[in-house]
Write an enzyme that holds these catalytic residues in place. Structure first.
Site, PDB file in Angstrom:
ATOM      1  CG  HIS A 197      -0.305  46.219 -11.781  1.00 37.56           C
ATOM      2  ND1 HIS A 197      -0.586  44.884 -11.799  1.00 37.56           N
ATOM      3  CD2 HIS A 197      -1.451  46.863 -12.136  1.00 37.56           C
ATOM      4  CE1 HIS A 197      -1.859  44.717 -12.107  1.00 37.56           C
ATOM      5  NE2 HIS A 197      -2.406  45.894 -12.317  1.00 37.56           N
ATOM      6  CD  GLU A 234      -9.720  42.158 -14.176  1.00 40.55           C
ATOM      7  OE1 GLU A 234      -8.712  42.657 -14.679  1.00 40.55           O
ATOM      8  OE2 GLU A 234     -10.099  42.435 -13.031  1.00 40.55           O
ATOM      9  CB  CYS A 261      -9.912  50.127 -17.986  1.00 46.68           C
ATOM     10  SG  CYS A 261     -10.431  48.659 -17.093  1.00 46.68           S
ATOM     11  CG  ASP A 312      -5.523  40.689 -14.893  1.00 50.45           C
ATOM     12  OD1 ASP A 312      -4.467  40.057 -14.733  1.00 50.45           O
ATOM     13  OD2 ASP A 312      -5.838  41.658 -14.204  1.00 50.45           O
TER      14      ASP A 312
HETATM   15  C1  PEP Z   1      -6.633  44.769 -16.736  1.00 49.91           C
HETATM   16  O1  PEP Z   1      -6.458  43.676 -16.224  1.00 49.91           O
HETATM   17  O2  PEP Z   1      -6.664  44.950 -17.965  1.00 49.91           O
HETATM   18  C2  PEP Z   1      -6.807  45.966 -15.904  1.00 49.91           C
HETATM   19  C3  PEP Z   1      -7.120  47.119 -16.415  1.00 49.91           C
HETATM   20  O3  PEP Z   1      -6.567  45.854 -14.565  1.00 49.91           O
HETATM   21  P1  PEP Z   1      -5.089  45.739 -13.968  1.00 49.91           P
HETATM   22  O4  PEP Z   1      -4.120  46.063 -15.089  1.00 49.91           O
HETATM   23  O5  PEP Z   1      -4.973  46.708 -12.853  1.00 49.91           O
HETATM   24  O6  PEP Z   1      -5.004  44.324 -13.545  1.00 49.91           O
HETATM   25 MG    MG Z   2      -6.826  43.390 -14.128  1.00 50.64          MG
END
Ligand code: PEP
Ligand code: MG
Length: 581
Positions: free
Chosen positions: A197, A441, A512, A465
């Site tokens: 992140h 995910e 996403c 994920d």
């Molecule tokens: C993901 O896991 O791809 C996602 C978009 O959520 P995050 O990256 O915030 O875990």
């Molecule tokens: Mg995620």
């Protein structure tokens, strides 16, 4: 010649956020407890004890200052933590044993290390878990003491200046978010993977970054010249004039290319044979919306709402949720805004002291996201009420993260219904038909995406994920980053399963995760039938450019060829053939 005299020292890491930054190192160090062996001559022993005592006085002063701060921010009960730390410093065992070791001719640093080791070993034998865990407090105090002994200043991000490139062992997502308020040109860290992140926040802030450099912190000094090349994933220490000039030229070329791509801003993301997809942006904060619109996004495909919790010490109220989401919804009208409910846990640790967050052995598999929300229904309901109320101010949708079984969606919907009942009673308006989506995910729901698709209005694939959990590759661990492969046959098959399941149920399927914002995967994803791509705003023009240059027919062919491959060589072959056809 010292290492600092050498020029053009190249270090290779993981590219985390694109762009090039040239500046000066700002070494943002964690306190450390390291064994420093040094003998002290007899005639200096007294001075060494004085040095230890002075460090203790300074550490006490720092702790007392912390106590005042904590008291202001969190109230008396939390300030007791600092109280306990002062008590540790006053511990006669610590003092007596440390002085005895110095009297034997050891340095104060050696003495503190050894005494801490002895005390923590004794704590390990305690049965009571609460008391056993207090050993971390002792280590914390010892680290501070060590810093004062070494005469090091604790630098905070507030000390940054306009030329700073932050170099650190690790940066938490909340450290990175704090960089929004201060000037920073780029950053480079010892640890971290491409989809940590911290890396994602760097992309949102449009700050070039390289992570996973392993030992950059031991190779730099404060103020050293540095180039961070976030495109190639390299860092250059002490760059020569010539290298700096080359990079400046490269930077100008990239800026011109990006400017050219920005001209696509108002054009649709349509293939040459007329298939249009939605390009959305991922945000963490309402302030990003301006940049999102500048880059030509058609919506917010992922609002990482949990970032509101990372930099603060009190829980956001329903009004704060409402106000933040309303701001975004209004600015994005008529486009959709998908608000993902709190995804705390994993590498996103809040300072709110929720459960064991921050102390779990496997935080990515622990009490994260929807699991945490279902454990704390009131915390969840407060957010849901804020989102529901914001829905009258725009095109708002709700998305649940980390769903691993259908029951979680049902339980979350029950809490959502309670929130709706309360709002009706309070006479507050909301969109009665607000759409609900699930993030796909976790492999368990990817496999049964057909079942999930019937339960929700839309699905969005979180590849960051999904890849981590499917391939057992920790997304923040640089040592296994090479295994993180979005084109692995297992991942491609899962993507196809999810997209087909959504379409068979008449539901839209978006993505996403980072994969959606990487131009090298766009055509394959298009060919698999993805309806919506959501990414860091800065990537949108690049992805739009790729989509506008290809036909759906070719994209489908590519996806079908890739699905037949059984290894990396075959996959590379298919991609190469496609490129040069
Ligand atoms: C993901 O896991 O791809 C996602 C978009 O959520 P995050 O990256 O915030 O875990
Ligand atoms: Mg995620």
């Amino acid at each position: 010649m010292t290492p600092n005299d050498k020029t053009n020292i190249i270090l290779t890491g993981v590219p985390a956020s694109p762009g090039v930054a040239i500046g000066k190192v700002f070494l943002f160090e964690d306190d450390e407890l390291v064994l420093i062996e040094k003998t002290i001559p007899k005639n200096k022993i007294k001075d060494e004890i004085t040095r230890l005592n002075q460090a203790i006085v300074k550490t006490k002063a720092e702790l007392q200052e912390n106590q005042v701060e904590l008291n202001k921010m969190l109230g008396k009960s939390y300030a007791k933590i600092a109280d306990a730390h002062v008590l540790i410093l006053n511990d006669p065992m610590l003092n007596k044993d440390a002085v005895a070791l110095i009297n034997e001719g050891n340095s104060a640093e050696f003495a503190i290390y050894k005494v801490t080791e002895k005390i923590t070993k004794a704590f390990d034998l305690i049965d009571d878990e609460y008391f056993r865990e207090r050993k971390h407090d002792i280590v914390d105090v010892a680290k501070k003491l060590m810093r004062h002994l070494q005469g090091k200043q604790k630098k905070t991000l507030a000390d940054l200046d306009s030329e700073s490139i932050v170099v650190s062992k690790n940066l938490t997502p909340s450290d990175t978010v704090s960089m929004r308020e201060v000037m920073v040109r780029g950053f480079a860290t010892d640890t971290g993977g491409k989809t940590s992140h911290t890396a994602l926040v760097a992309q949102s802030l449009e700050i070039p970054a390289v992570v996973g450099l392993k030992n950059i912190t031991s190779q730099v000094s404060h103020g050293m010249s540095i180039i961070v090349d976030g495109n190639q994933g390299i860092v250059i220490l002490n760059p020569s004039k010539e290298t700096q000039e080359n990079y400046k030229r490269e930077h100008d070329i990239q800026a011109a290319t990006q400017k050219n791509l920005e001209k696509l801003k108002d054009l649709p993301a349509t293939t040459i044979d007329g298939k249009e997809v939605v390009l959305g942006a991922n945000i963490e904060n309402p302030e990003e919306v301006r940049s999102v619109l500048k880059h030509g996004a058609n919506g917010i495909g992922l609002y990482r709402s949990e970032f509101m919790y990372l930099t603060r010490k009190t829980l956001p109220t329903e009004e704060e949720h409402f106000s933040n989401y309303s701001k975004v919804a209004k600015m994005m009208m008529p486009y959709e805004v998908i608000i993902r409910t709190i995804d705390l846990g994993g590498d996103k640790i809040s300072k709110l002291g929720l459960m064991n967050i921050g102390q779990e052995a496997n935080p990515f598999m622990g009490l994260r996201a929807i699991r945490l929300c279902l454990k704390y229904p009131d915390l969840f309901k407060t957010q849901l009420k804020g989102i529901l109320r914001a829905s009258v101010n725009g095109n708002v949708k709700i998305m649940y993260p980390m769903i691993s079984q259908i029951e979680e969606i049902r339980q979350a919907n029950d809490i959502l219904n309670q929130a709706k009942i309360e709002l009706r009673k309070e006479g507050k308006k909301f969109d009665e038909n607000i759409q609900i989506g699930a993030m796909i995910e976790v492999p368990s729901v990817a496999v049964v995406a057909d079942i999930i698709a019937k339960e929700v209005d839309f699905m969005s694939i979180g590849t960051n994920d999904l890849i981590q959990y499917t391939m057992a590759v920790d997304r923040v661990n640089e040592d296994v980053a090479f295994l993180y492969d979005p084109l692995h046959p297992a991942i491609l098959r899962l993507l196809k399963t999810i997209i087909d399941a959504g379409h068979n149920a008449g539901k839209s399927v978006g993505m996403c995760g980072e994969m959606a914002g990487s131009p090298e995967f766009s055509i394959a994803l298009l060919g698999l039938g993805l309806d919506e791509f959501s990414m860091s705003a800065i990537q949108i023009p690049k992805i739009k450019n790729v989509i506008r240059s290809v036909s759906m027919k070719d994209a489908k062919n590519l996806a079908n060829e890739l699905l037949k491959c059984s290894d990396r060589a075959a996959i590379s072959g298919v991609i190469k053939k496609f490129k040069y056809r």
